[in-house]
Write an enzyme that holds these catalytic residues in place. Structure first.
Site, PDB file in Angstrom:
ATOM      1  N   LYS A 398       0.895  -1.193  -0.052  1.00  0.00           N
ATOM      2  CA  LYS A 398      -0.069  -0.140  -0.189  1.00  0.00           C
ATOM      3  C   LYS A 398       0.923   1.419  -0.051  1.00  0.00           C
ATOM      4  CE  LYS A 398      -2.371   2.980   3.465  1.00  0.00           C
ATOM      5  NZ  LYS A 398      -2.556   2.985   4.879  1.00  0.00           N
ATOM      6  N   TRP A 494      -8.945  -0.508   1.321  1.00  0.00           N
ATOM      7  CA  TRP A 494     -10.180  -0.183   1.999  1.00  0.00           C
ATOM      8  C   TRP A 494      -9.737   1.176   3.091  1.00  0.00           C
ATOM      9  CZ3 TRP A 494      -9.586  -5.128   0.838  1.00  0.00           C
ATOM     10  CH2 TRP A 494     -10.654  -5.987  -0.129  1.00  0.00           C
ATOM     11  N   HIS A 495      -8.724   1.814   2.780  1.00  0.00           N
ATOM     12  CA  HIS A 495      -8.548   2.975   3.447  1.00  0.00           C
ATOM     13  C   HIS A 495      -8.776   4.336   2.937  1.00  0.00           C
ATOM     14  CE1 HIS A 495      -5.175   0.179   5.291  1.00  0.00           C
ATOM     15  NE2 HIS A 495      -6.423  -0.053   5.731  1.00  0.00           N
ATOM     16  N   TYR A 496      -9.964   4.359   2.305  1.00  0.00           N
ATOM     17  CA  TYR A 496     -10.360   5.783   1.619  1.00  0.00           C
ATOM     18  C   TYR A 496     -10.784   6.686   2.799  1.00  0.00           C
ATOM     19  CZ  TYR A 496     -15.189   3.366   2.542  1.00  0.00           C
ATOM     20  OH  TYR A 496     -16.240   2.692   3.291  1.00  0.00           O
ATOM     21  N   HIS A 497     -10.593   7.943   2.425  1.00  0.00           N
ATOM     22  CA  HIS A 497     -10.859   9.166   3.380  1.00  0.00           C
ATOM     23  C   HIS A 497     -10.981  10.334   2.309  1.00  0.00           C
ATOM     24  CE1 HIS A 497      -6.360   8.511   2.031  1.00  0.00           C
ATOM     25  NE2 HIS A 497      -6.275   9.865   2.581  1.00  0.00           N
TER      26      HIS A 497
END
Length: 557
Positions: A398, A494-497
């Site tokens: 990532k 799945w680390h959207y921000h």
């Protein structure tokens, strides 16, 4: 319908997916109840159908997720709090509460009711968001690691780092555990060190360059703990949690009848699962706080008439307040990697070991036993009466940041319908180079001695990996080949921000610009992902802001 193995692998590495102030800290909490006991928070959780058509609270928190639960637990020690959660309760749901149920939870998604709500971005990448008390902390891979120092410097918030650390510790005493490494995670740890990702830090919850073992929200038995468990430390007589409550809009009013007076949030309108409307209203000096996440919070602002004037008008939504950057600066950290079928038995493991490189990428790993689905009606393969299983190991990278940003827009005026999102992966060339750096490091790990046991003998008598899905390019020195690999294999971790970023939509105290009594406390306010995983920082954030609000109100009494 049976799904192909590549579909299962797509979900494999999920996140899944935070002096004067000391006097307001809660006492050191005991460990949460054992698995055979019902959590104490169930005493103040009810279906939204049981709530009155109108009620009054000091704080209304929209979203009982990773930040919302610790925020509510903290505020309840001084004020009357309502939490509105669109999903149900995780307790008693076997897949949600166990490490082994991680994949099944993601696979059993439906449009309106499942704990994991799936969506596909316009980039063509499948994603998921939590729809359950505890939010994405109740469906993720459980990895826990504090934010890196750069996050605090770049976030736009004037952090009190002493209180930040106290808030982390409050979370960690309750729901964070040290994982036990077995064969795959141990091999990855050794491979990272052989590949030069040093020093070896060992077990640590802090962010440091090198190879480390992070914390986990799964205990030694594989039981999940989530943000919902932090509600055990609330004051029960001061808090109510409504589940299956879909908040449709924020209620706004002017503070006086005079021209130019400011708007203020006075409550919310929500519907229960029968379709009945409810009004929750804030008392004097109270606030509405959105904790609905990077998708839900900007969506709710737009539906409430807070956003870009021309865009809202195009939907026929009455414009309450022109705020041009709502839904903008939306980010997701792209993931690339490889998966192999191992010739030896592997443990079930989610993210436990991480390699924090100095070249803009983090290396992580997972392993699992997954069902193999043969092609339907194959004339060559006879479908067995019992399912076949494959032991699969994954190495992934990532990138930090990222610098590439996208946006969110409405797909419907129905709040239950997921908005349309685009993340624009690799639109900034720096992100693409960081991905290349990370995938090259994966190549170094695969060539390490630690990986030898995971190779199989090939047709020519040699030994090699049996890949599931794309393998790394043979010539990993070729930048064009590596860039192409990153683009072809990009997926989410799945680390959207973003979407309501500090300095664009909210100020450094998380207050929405131009509207009184309205804050946003969740990952939508982040313009950069905090280190290897945002979960710890979001849990800390809820506790931190709760303490800050209590201090502010006490000061001005």
């Amino acid at each position: 319908m049976a799904r192909p193995i590549c579909f299962w692998l797509q979900y494999f590495a999920f996140l899944m997916f935070i002096g004067p102030i000391v006097s307001y800290a809660l006492p050191r909490p005991p460990r949460p109840p054992q698995s055979h006991q019902d959590p104490s928070y169930l005493k103040f959780v009810s279906n939204a159908t049981e709530f009155p058509s109108e009620d009054y609270y000091d704080y209304i928190i929209v979203g009982g997720g990773t930040a919302g639960c610790p925020l509510a637990a903290t505020l309840s020690h001084s004020y009357k709090v309502l939490v509105l959660e669109r999903g149900g309760v995780p307790h008693g749901e076997t897949n949600l509460m166990s490490q082994e149920g991680f994949l099944a939870t993601l696979m059993e998604a439906d449009t309106y009711n499942s704990p994991a709500q799936s969506f596909t971005s316009e980039d063509g990448v499948e994603n998921a968001r939590g729809r359950v008390l505890g939010g994405s902390s109740a469906i993720n891979a459980g990895f826990y690691s504090r934010a890196d120092d750069d996050f605090y410097k770049k976030s736009g918030v004037n952090w009190d780092l002493r209180v930040v650390n106290q808030s982390y510790e409050w979370v960690e005493r309750a729901i964070v555990f040290r994982p036990e490494l077995k064969n795959w995670q141990s091999a990855v740890r050794d491979g990272l060190l052989e590949a030069g990702v040093d020093p070896y830090i060992g077990f640590s919850l802090d962010h440091s360059v090198g190879t480390k073992i992070g914390g986990s929200t799964f205990d030694s038995t594989g039981k999940r703990y989530s943000a919902a468990d932090l509600l055990n430390y609330a004051r029960p007589f001061n808090i109510k949690v409504a589940v299956y409550a879909n908040v449709e809009r924020i209620l706004l009013a002017t503070s006086s009848p005079y021209m130019g007076s400011r708007l203020s949030a006075i409550g919310v309108v929500y519907r229960d699962h029968t379709g009945r409307y409810h009004h929750a209203i804030v008392r004097e000096h109270g606030e509405v706080i959105l904790s609905a996440g990077a998708i839900g919070s900007p969506q709710l602002l737009l539906l409430s008439g807070i956003g870009p004037r021309p865009y809202l008008s195009s939907w026929g939504i009455p414009v309450a307040h022109h705020l041009p950057f709502v839904g903008q600066f939306l980010f997701d950290n792209p993931r690339s990697g490889v998966s192999i079928v191992a010739p030896i038995p592997l443990e079930h493991s989610l993210i436990q070991v991480v390699g924090i490189t100095e070249s803009g990428a983090y290396i992580e790993a997972a392993s699992n036993v997954i069902p193999f689905i043969s092609p339907a009606r194959s004339i060559f393969i006879r479908t067995p009466s019992s399912p076949l299983y494959l032991t699969v190991a994954t190495l992934m990278e990532k990138i930090i940041g990222p610098l590439s940003s996208g946006s969110l827009r409405l797909a419907s005026t129905d709040v239950r319908v997921n908005p349309i999102v685009r993340f624009n992966y690799f639109s900034n060339p720096v992100d693409l180079q960081r991905c290349v750096n990370g995938t090259r490091k994966i190549g170094d790990i695969l060539r390490s001695r630690s990986m030898e046991d995971f190779k199989v003998r090939n047709w020519f008598g040699g030994r090699d990996f049996r890949f599931v899905g794309p393998a790394l390019p043979v010539d990993q020195a070729d930048n064009h080949l590596m860039e192409d690999f990153c683009r072809r294999t990009v997926s989410t971790i799945w680390h959207y921000h973003g979407g309501c970023v500090v300095g664009k939509v909210v100020d450094g105290d998380f207050r929405v610009f131009g509207i009184d009594a309205l804050r946003i406390v969740d990952g939508s306010t982040f313009g950069v992902s905090p280190g290897t995983n945002p979960q710890a920082t979001l849990l800390m954030l809820g506790r931190y802001v709760g303490l800050k609000i209590i201090r502010e109100r006490t000061r001005y009494r």
